[in-house]
Scaffold this motif. Structure first.
Motif, short mmCIF file in Angstrom:
data_model
loop_
_atom_site.label_atom_id
_atom_site.label_comp_id
_atom_site.label_asym_id
_atom_site.label_seq_id
_atom_site.Cartn_x
_atom_site.Cartn_y
_atom_site.Cartn_z
N ASP A 9 0.88 -1.17 0.00
CA ASP A 9 0.00 0.00 0.00
C ASP A 9 0.92 1.23 0.00
O ASP A 9 1.24 1.79 1.04
CB ASP A 9 -0.90 -0.03 1.24
CG ASP A 9 -1.88 1.12 1.29
OD1 ASP A 9 -2.01 1.85 0.29
OD2 ASP A 9 -2.52 1.30 2.34
N PHE A 10 1.39 1.59 -1.20
CA PHE A 10 2.39 2.65 -1.34
C PHE A 10 1.98 3.93 -0.64
O PHE A 10 0.85 4.39 -0.80
CB PHE A 10 2.66 2.94 -2.82
CG PHE A 10 3.41 1.84 -3.51
CD1 PHE A 10 4.79 1.78 -3.44
CD2 PHE A 10 2.74 0.87 -4.24
CE1 PHE A 10 5.50 0.76 -4.06
CE2 PHE A 10 3.43 -0.15 -4.86
CZ PHE A 10 4.82 -0.21 -4.78
N GLY A 11 2.90 4.47 0.16
CA GLY A 11 2.68 5.74 0.84
C GLY A 11 2.05 5.61 2.22
O GLY A 11 1.98 6.60 2.96
N TRP A 12 1.60 4.41 2.59
CA TRP A 12 1.01 4.18 3.92
C TRP A 12 2.05 4.53 4.97
O TRP A 12 3.20 4.12 4.89
CB TRP A 12 0.58 2.72 4.01
CG TRP A 12 -0.02 2.29 5.31
CD1 TRP A 12 -1.28 2.52 5.75
CD2 TRP A 12 0.62 1.52 6.34
NE1 TRP A 12 -1.46 1.95 6.99
CE2 TRP A 12 -0.29 1.33 7.36
CE3 TRP A 12 1.91 0.98 6.47
CZ2 TRP A 12 -0.01 0.62 8.52
CZ3 TRP A 12 2.22 0.27 7.62
CH2 TRP A 12 1.27 0.10 8.63
N LYS A 13 1.66 5.33 5.96
CA LYS A 13 2.59 5.81 6.99
C LYS A 13 2.75 4.79 8.11
O LYS A 13 1.77 4.24 8.61
CB LYS A 13 2.10 7.13 7.59
CG LYS A 13 2.17 8.30 6.62
CD LYS A 13 3.59 8.70 6.33
CE LYS A 13 3.96 9.92 7.09
NZ LYS A 13 5.32 10.37 6.84
N ALA A 14 3.99 4.55 8.51
CA ALA A 14 4.31 3.60 9.57
C ALA A 14 3.74 4.08 10.90
O ALA A 14 4.04 5.20 11.33
CB ALA A 14 5.82 3.43 9.68
N ASP A 122 7.51 -11.29 7.38
CA ASP A 122 6.70 -10.29 6.68
C ASP A 122 7.52 -9.00 6.72
O ASP A 122 7.83 -8.50 7.80
CB ASP A 122 5.35 -10.11 7.37
CG ASP A 122 4.32 -9.41 6.52
OD1 ASP A 122 4.66 -8.92 5.42
OD2 ASP A 122 3.15 -9.34 6.94
N PHE A 123 7.91 -8.49 5.56
CA PHE A 123 8.82 -7.35 5.46
C PHE A 123 8.08 -6.08 5.06
O PHE A 123 7.31 -6.07 4.09
CB PHE A 123 9.91 -7.63 4.42
CG PHE A 123 10.74 -8.83 4.73
CD1 PHE A 123 11.78 -8.75 5.63
CD2 PHE A 123 10.46 -10.05 4.13
CE1 PHE A 123 12.55 -9.86 5.94
CE2 PHE A 123 11.22 -11.17 4.42
CZ PHE A 123 12.26 -11.09 5.32
N PHE A 124 8.35 -5.01 5.81
CA PHE A 124 7.79 -3.69 5.53
C PHE A 124 8.96 -2.75 5.27
O PHE A 124 9.77 -2.50 6.19
CB PHE A 124 6.99 -3.17 6.73
CG PHE A 124 5.72 -3.92 7.00
CD1 PHE A 124 4.49 -3.38 6.63
CD2 PHE A 124 5.73 -5.16 7.60
CE1 PHE A 124 3.32 -4.07 6.88
CE2 PHE A 124 4.56 -5.86 7.85
CZ PHE A 124 3.34 -5.32 7.48
N GLY A 125 9.09 -2.24 4.05
CA GLY A 125 10.18 -1.34 3.69
C GLY A 125 9.67 0.08 3.52
O GLY A 125 8.82 0.33 2.66
N PHE A 126 10.20 0.99 4.32
CA PHE A 126 9.77 2.38 4.33
C PHE A 126 10.86 3.30 3.81
O PHE A 126 12.05 3.02 3.98
CB PHE A 126 9.41 2.82 5.76
CG PHE A 126 8.27 2.04 6.35
CD1 PHE A 126 6.96 2.40 6.10
CD2 PHE A 126 8.52 0.92 7.13
CE1 PHE A 126 5.91 1.67 6.64
CE2 PHE A 126 7.48 0.18 7.68
CZ PHE A 126 6.17 0.56 7.42
#
Length: 183
Positions: A9-14, A122-126
């Motif tokens: 979900d591109f742009g979703w804020k952490a 599960d990888f989250f790249g910001f």
């Protein structure tokens, strides 16, 4: 049981958080971020998918650091159902695999819920603004030790470090489902 997370979900804020690490120190989201971004990896100690790739996770975290990408791992599994994922076993796992990055304990599972974590790994790249740019797999080899596997997480975060944006073509990770506490 294997689980697959949704696409990026591109742009979703952490979402912000404060968790204790296996080094007995507290960590907040803002303190984990590198100049160019952050990878949060939801992992655990017992999952065969994680066990198969843990050395590659550590390698990639090390290779991302010079690019200004911070890295942290989070264990959110219920340790009552899965004692191998207890805080004490997290400490042992981190030491055994030479983690140089924070390994964080999410005892109430609120961080996993806030992030929508689905599996381990599960990888989250910001990016540097903590906007989601990658939600894919580590590499193309899955649980095998395939030589020369394309390093998808590393390549994506290298692009994020240079441009602030991740690749539009991403393959979701696969792994064991998060072990949620009984309601």
């Amino acid at each position: 049981m294997a689980a697959t997370p949704p696409v990026c979900d591109f742009g979703w804020k952490a979402p912000d958080f404060r968790l204790w690490g296996t080094d007995d120190h507290p960590y907040e989201l803002s303190g984990l971020k590198g100049e160019n971004g952050l990878v949060l990896a939801f992992i655990c100690n017992h999952c065969p998918y994680v066990k198969a790739v843990i050395d590659r996770i550590v390698r990639d975290a090390g290779d991302l650091a010079p690019l200004g990408i911070g890295f942290a791992a989070i264990c959110s599994n219920d340790p009552e159902q899965y004692p191998e994922d207890s805080y004490e076993n997290m400490q042992r796992f981190a030491k055994e695999h030479k983690f140089f990055f924070p390994y964080l304990h999410d005892p109430d599972q609120e961080v996993a819920k806030a992030y929508g974590a689905a599996c381990t790994p599960d990888f989250f790249g910001f990016n540097g603004d903590l906007e989601l740019q990658y939600r894919g797999r580590l590499d193309s080899s899955g649980k095998s030790a395939e030589e020369g596997a394309r390093r998808e997480l590393f390549e994506a975060m290298e692009q994020v470090a240079k441009t602030g944006e991740g690749p539009r073509d991403q393959t979701p990770s696969i792994g064991c489902s998060i072990k949620w506490k009984a309601a």
